[in-house]
Design an enzyme around this catalytic site. Structure first.
Site, PDB file in Angstrom:
ATOM      1  N   GLN A  94       0.855  -1.198   0.000  1.00 52.78           N
ATOM      2  CA  GLN A  94       0.000   0.000   0.000  1.00 52.78           C
ATOM      3  C   GLN A  94       0.886   1.242   0.000  1.00 52.78           C
ATOM      4  OE1 GLN A  94      -2.779   0.348   3.293  1.00 52.78           O
ATOM      5  NE2 GLN A  94      -3.837   2.080   2.348  1.00 52.78           N
ATOM      6  N   HIS A 100      -8.571   1.649  -0.781  1.00 53.75           N
ATOM      7  CA  HIS A 100      -9.006   1.596  -2.180  1.00 53.75           C
ATOM      8  C   HIS A 100      -8.890   0.184  -2.706  1.00 53.75           C
ATOM      9  CE1 HIS A 100      -4.706   2.566  -2.006  1.00 53.75           C
ATOM     10  NE2 HIS A 100      -4.594   1.832  -3.099  1.00 53.75           N
TER      11      HIS A 100
HETATM   12  P1  5GP Z   1      -1.514   1.136  -3.517  1.00 55.69           P
HETATM   13  O1  5GP Z   1      -0.065   0.943  -3.870  1.00 55.69           O
HETATM   14  O2  5GP Z   1      -1.659   2.053  -2.321  1.00 55.69           O
HETATM   15  O3  5GP Z   1      -2.298  -0.148  -3.366  1.00 55.69           O
HETATM   16  O4  5GP Z   1      -2.167   1.873  -4.760  1.00 55.69           O
HETATM   17  C1  5GP Z   1      -2.056   3.241  -4.961  1.00 55.69           C
HETATM   18  C2  5GP Z   1      -2.334   3.498  -6.415  1.00 55.69           C
HETATM   19  O5  5GP Z   1      -2.589   4.873  -6.566  1.00 55.69           O
HETATM   20  C3  5GP Z   1      -1.176   3.146  -7.334  1.00 55.69           C
HETATM   21  O6  5GP Z   1      -1.586   2.178  -8.287  1.00 55.69           O
HETATM   22  C4  5GP Z   1      -0.821   4.499  -7.995  1.00 55.69           C
HETATM   23  O7  5GP Z   1      -0.474   4.382  -9.355  1.00 55.69           O
HETATM   24  C5  5GP Z   1      -2.091   5.300  -7.803  1.00 55.69           C
HETATM   25  N1  5GP Z   1      -1.880   6.726  -7.696  1.00 55.69           N
HETATM   26  C6  5GP Z   1      -0.947   7.360  -6.927  1.00 55.69           C
HETATM   27  N2  5GP Z   1      -1.054   8.702  -7.057  1.00 55.69           N
HETATM   28  C7  5GP Z   1      -2.089   8.925  -7.924  1.00 55.69           C
HETATM   29  C8  5GP Z   1      -2.684  10.122  -8.447  1.00 55.69           C
HETATM   30  O8  5GP Z   1      -2.303  11.250  -8.145  1.00 55.69           O
HETATM   31  N3  5GP Z   1      -3.727   9.955  -9.306  1.00 55.69           N
HETATM   32  C9  5GP Z   1      -4.198   8.718  -9.664  1.00 55.69           C
HETATM   33  N4  5GP Z   1      -5.206   8.675 -10.521  1.00 55.69           N
HETATM   34  N5  5GP Z   1      -3.655   7.570  -9.182  1.00 55.69           N
HETATM   35  C10 5GP Z   1      -2.616   7.674  -8.318  1.00 55.69           C
END
Ligand code: 5GP
Ligand code: ZN
Length: 135
Positions: A94, A100
């Site tokens: 994460q 999410h």
């Molecule tokens: P995690 O790694 O927390 O499971 O997923 C976070 C996701 O958020 C990643 O896939 C990354 O590409 C996406 N993400 C990070 N910053 C932004 C942003 O500013 N806008 C959008 N649309 N996605 C983002």
């Protein structure tokens, strides 16, 4: 809303994003760095750092995340299949600490058993044999 949270700011439209679904409880938008032809993030408007912060009264909201993922998958005709992923905690990958659900589709996925191939046990071996395509 948490003042310094990226996804709360996206929900409030203080930061631009390509929103693909909205209702009073949830919003969904295209991932900025897609890992598949379809890569959508589905979020509750309520700020939870991770799944660990959710409580029994959030049960319906958490279920709705998955149902919205299925709805978006149907709309995008992800007929070959799709994957929903929820990373909780930095150890799980994460990077944005607003709960999410990732919806990924439009390509072939590796069997989840083989992700940690170094610890491939009997289950992974069975999957490796039974899967015609591993990608
Ligand atoms: P995690 O790694 O927390 O499971 O997923 C976070 C996701 O958020 C990643 O896939 C990354 O590409 C996406 N993400 C990070 N910053 C932004 C942003 O500013 N806008 C959008 N649309 N996605 C983002
Ligand atoms: Zn937030």
């Amino acid at each position: 809303m948490s003042a310094d949270c990226l996804f709360c700011k996206i929900a409030a439209k203080q930061i631009p994003s390509k929103i693909v679904y909205e209702d009073p409880e949830l919003f969904a938008f295209e991932d900025i760095s897609p890992q598949a032809p379809t890569h959508i993030l589905i979020c509750p408007r309520k700020h939870f750092e991770s799944l660990t912060d959710a409580a029994p009264e959030d049960q319906a909201l958490l279920g709705k995340l998955q149902l919205v993922a299925a709805q978006l998958a149907r709309e995008r005709k992800l007929l070959e299949g799709y994957r929903t992923v929820l990373n909780s905690g930095s150890g799980a990958g994460q990077s944005v600490f607003h709960l999410h659900l990732h919806l990924l589709g439009g390509r072939q996925f590796r069997c989840i058993c083989l992700v940690a191939a170094s610890s491939a046990g009997p289950r992974a071996s069975r999957c490796a044999i039974s899967l015609p395509r591993i990608g």
